[in-house]
Design a protein around this motif. Sequence first.
Motif, PDB file in Angstrom:
ATOM      1  N   SER A 264      64.902  23.698  35.323  1.00  0.00           N
ATOM      2  CA  SER A 264      65.565  22.620  34.585  1.00  0.00           C
ATOM      3  C   SER A 264      65.976  23.088  33.194  1.00  0.00           C
ATOM      4  CB  SER A 264      64.634  21.410  34.492  1.00  0.00           C
ATOM      5  OG  SER A 264      64.274  20.952  35.780  1.00  0.00           O
ATOM      6  N   ASN A 265      66.747  22.256  32.514  1.00  0.00           N
ATOM      7  CA  ASN A 265      67.170  22.552  31.146  1.00  0.00           C
ATOM      8  C   ASN A 265      67.360  21.237  30.394  1.00  0.00           C
ATOM      9  OD1 ASN A 265      69.966  21.561  31.476  1.00  0.00           O
ATOM     10  ND2 ASN A 265      70.225  23.358  32.801  1.00  0.00           N
ATOM     11  N   PRO A 266      67.603  21.269  29.067  1.00  0.00           N
ATOM     12  CA  PRO A 266      67.714  20.025  28.297  1.00  0.00           C
ATOM     13  C   PRO A 266      68.785  19.068  28.818  1.00  0.00           C
ATOM     14  CG  PRO A 266      67.448  21.881  26.819  1.00  0.00           C
ATOM     15  CD  PRO A 266      67.634  22.456  28.188  1.00  0.00           C
ATOM     16  N   MET A 304      57.762  22.519  30.083  1.00  0.00           N
ATOM     17  CA  MET A 304      58.802  22.267  29.089  1.00  0.00           C
ATOM     18  C   MET A 304      58.784  20.797  28.678  1.00  0.00           C
ATOM     19  SD  MET A 304      60.286  25.137  28.419  1.00  0.00           S
ATOM     20  CE  MET A 304      61.763  24.584  27.568  1.00  0.00           C
ATOM     21  N   ASP A 305      59.029  20.579  27.398  1.00  0.00           N
ATOM     22  CA  ASP A 305      59.072  19.236  26.832  1.00  0.00           C
ATOM     23  C   ASP A 305      60.510  18.990  26.373  1.00  0.00           C
ATOM     24  OD1 ASP A 305      58.500  16.802  25.728  1.00  0.00           O
ATOM     25  OD2 ASP A 305      57.446  17.600  23.977  1.00  0.00           O
ATOM     26  N   TYR A 306      61.191  18.053  27.028  1.00  0.00           N
ATOM     27  CA  TYR A 306      62.590  17.787  26.718  1.00  0.00           C
ATOM     28  C   TYR A 306      62.734  16.509  25.897  1.00  0.00           C
ATOM     29  CZ  TYR A 306      63.448  21.215  30.393  1.00  0.00           C
ATOM     30  OH  TYR A 306      63.445  22.361  31.150  1.00  0.00           O
ATOM     31  N   SER A 307      63.683  16.516  24.975  1.00  0.00           N
ATOM     32  CA  SER A 307      63.933  15.331  24.156  1.00  0.00           C
ATOM     33  C   SER A 307      64.608  14.265  25.009  1.00  0.00           C
ATOM     34  CB  SER A 307      64.826  15.680  22.966  1.00  0.00           C
ATOM     35  OG  SER A 307      66.142  15.989  23.411  1.00  0.00           O
ATOM     36  N   ALA A 308      64.470  12.999  24.566  1.00  0.00           N
ATOM     37  CA  ALA A 308      65.028  11.873  25.327  1.00  0.00           C
ATOM     38  C   ALA A 308      66.547  11.958  25.405  1.00  0.00           C
ATOM     39  CB  ALA A 308      64.602  10.556  24.690  1.00  0.00           C
ATOM     40  N   LEU A 309      67.184  12.553  24.399  1.00  0.00           N
ATOM     41  CA  LEU A 309      68.641  12.622  24.356  1.00  0.00           C
ATOM     42  C   LEU A 309      69.185  13.817  25.136  1.00  0.00           C
ATOM     43  CD1 LEU A 309      69.250  11.722  20.591  1.00  0.00           C
ATOM     44  CD2 LEU A 309      69.405  10.231  22.588  1.00  0.00           C
ATOM     45  N   GLY A 310      68.294  14.659  25.630  1.00  0.00           N
ATOM     46  CA  GLY A 310      68.737  15.803  26.401  1.00  0.00           C
ATOM     47  C   GLY A 310      69.389  16.889  25.565  1.00  0.00           C
ATOM     48  N   ALA A 311      69.119  16.870  24.269  1.00  0.00           N
ATOM     49  CA  ALA A 311      69.759  17.839  23.386  1.00  0.00           C
ATOM     50  C   ALA A 311      68.940  19.102  23.175  1.00  0.00           C
ATOM     51  CB  ALA A 311      70.049  17.193  22.028  1.00  0.00           C
ATOM     52  N   SER A 312      67.662  19.027  23.456  1.00  0.00           N
ATOM     53  CA  SER A 312      66.816  20.190  23.185  1.00  0.00           C
ATOM     54  C   SER A 312      65.588  20.185  24.097  1.00  0.00           C
ATOM     55  CB  SER A 312      66.355  20.196  21.729  1.00  0.00           C
ATOM     56  OG  SER A 312      65.559  19.063  21.455  1.00  0.00           O
ATOM     57  N   GLY A 313      64.946  21.311  24.151  1.00  0.00           N
ATOM     58  CA  GLY A 313      63.704  21.446  24.903  1.00  0.00           C
ATOM     59  C   GLY A 313      62.866  22.555  24.332  1.00  0.00           C
ATOM     60  N   GLU A 314      61.579  22.449  24.492  1.00  0.00           N
ATOM     61  CA  GLU A 314      60.695  23.487  23.975  1.00  0.00           C
ATOM     62  C   GLU A 314      59.486  23.619  24.883  1.00  0.00           C
ATOM     63  OE1 GLU A 314      59.411  22.289  20.132  1.00  0.00           O
ATOM     64  OE2 GLU A 314      58.204  20.619  20.849  1.00  0.00           O
ATOM     65  N   PRO A 315      58.876  24.812  24.905  1.00  0.00           N
ATOM     66  CA  PRO A 315      57.664  24.983  25.723  1.00  0.00           C
ATOM     67  C   PRO A 315      56.564  24.052  25.243  1.00  0.00           C
ATOM     68  CG  PRO A 315      58.541  27.106  24.991  1.00  0.00           C
ATOM     69  CD  PRO A 315      59.268  26.061  24.222  1.00  0.00           C
ATOM     70  N   ILE A 316      55.836  23.484  26.178  1.00  0.00           N
ATOM     71  CA  ILE A 316      54.717  22.615  25.830  1.00  0.00           C
ATOM     72  C   ILE A 316      53.431  23.419  25.992  1.00  0.00           C
ATOM     73  CG2 ILE A 316      54.617  21.670  28.186  1.00  0.00           C
ATOM     74  CD1 ILE A 316      53.694  19.024  26.889  1.00  0.00           C
ATOM     75  N   LEU A 317      52.617  23.412  24.972  1.00  0.00           N
ATOM     76  CA  LEU A 317      51.419  24.229  24.935  1.00  0.00           C
ATOM     77  C   LEU A 317      50.254  23.555  25.646  1.00  0.00           C
ATOM     78  CD1 LEU A 317      51.577  25.492  21.244  1.00  0.00           C
ATOM     79  CD2 LEU A 317      52.729  26.372  23.268  1.00  0.00           C
ATOM     80  N   GLY A 318      49.279  24.375  26.046  1.00  0.00           N
ATOM     81  CA  GLY A 318      48.118  23.853  26.775  1.00  0.00           C
ATOM     82  C   GLY A 318      47.350  22.816  26.004  1.00  0.00           C
ATOM     83  N   SER A 319      47.315  22.955  24.695  1.00  0.00           N
ATOM     84  CA  SER A 319      46.538  22.012  23.876  1.00  0.00           C
ATOM     85  C   SER A 319      47.140  20.612  23.876  1.00  0.00           C
ATOM     86  CB  SER A 319      46.459  22.530  22.439  1.00  0.00           C
ATOM     87  OG  SER A 319      47.760  22.696  21.889  1.00  0.00           O
ATOM     88  N   ARG A 320      48.370  20.465  24.323  1.00  0.00           N
ATOM     89  CA  ARG A 320      49.020  19.157  24.390  1.00  0.00           C
ATOM     90  C   ARG A 320      48.904  18.521  25.766  1.00  0.00           C
ATOM     91  NH1 ARG A 320      54.940  19.930  22.530  1.00  0.00           N
ATOM     92  NH2 ARG A 320      54.990  17.705  22.975  1.00  0.00           N
TER      93      ARG A 320
END
Length: 320
Positions: A264-266, A304-320
């Motif tokens: 997937s992607n943003p 991956m953690d994607y923004s609601a607007l679909g504009a960006s995404g970033e890796p989600i870390l284990g601590s989250r």
Amino acid sequence: MKLLNPLLMVTIAYHLAAATLSKTDSKKASSKSLETKTRLSDVPVQSRGLVTTDVKAKDIVLDHQSYCSKHVKERHVSGDVLGYVTPWNSHGYDVAKMFAPKFTLVSPVWLQIRRKGRQSYQVTGLHDIDQGWIKDIKKHSKSTQIVPRVLFDSWTYQDFESVFSSEDEIEDLSDALVQTARDEQLDGFVIEVWSQLGGQKRQELVHMLTHIGQALHQDKLQFILVIPPAVAPGTDQLGMFGKKEFDLLAPFVDSFSLMTYDYSNPHRPGPNSPISWVQACVQILDPESKWRKKILLGLHFYGMDYSALGASGEPILGSR
């Protein structure tokens, strides 16, 4: 389809932090023992109920940095296991040392090969090679091989055209890789080049890579080729590397590092690696399981953690 048959390619990406890969990073990472950064346990993950199809988020948060101290040297995979030490996770240096017996291949992201002109090639990134770390890996596991990833850096379309049209160019390119392995006492390379031409010049790429494989094997060096997914993510379309190329290269490649992640992607958020897609990527390449043992199935250790607007995404870390 027997998904237990493919070899595993395990990407070391527990902690995704913005970091550049250098000898300084590896020394900093090595200055603190792995034990100080993790929670030890005498009970294996199977006994703790962590190997399950019903994964709980709270268990990931609680246990993402824990491991069983009594089983660090045990392997549960009969085939090869490749681990990448990535630029965004210098802690991977320590992880690779601690769990070296679990890996048959370790690929630090160190090197690039550049075309400097006609029949002139230079392998760069040599300053990142940490011989002390390599010795530590070998000390922990004599059977683990060091196979740095090599990128074809700053190559133009014309550079590829020049190499494809000349056997001498291909020979010089291969010689540059072999000589680097000799000089730096490496066990081979993970070559990442296929996606750079976007699916064009497949026949020419096969020819070039066949020669590279032959040259590496003549020096008893490992040749692992990174390949994109056989099914384009989010579609029913075939990808830029298919069964034809797989069959042609399989006799000359020791292993294929199959990129079965980042589905997937943003702009199209969703799962990172849906199992049906992973199965299709393997089955299309090798429906009769002729070369299945050479497929290193890419496993991601991140979400991956994607923004609601679909504009960006970033890796989600284990601590989250």
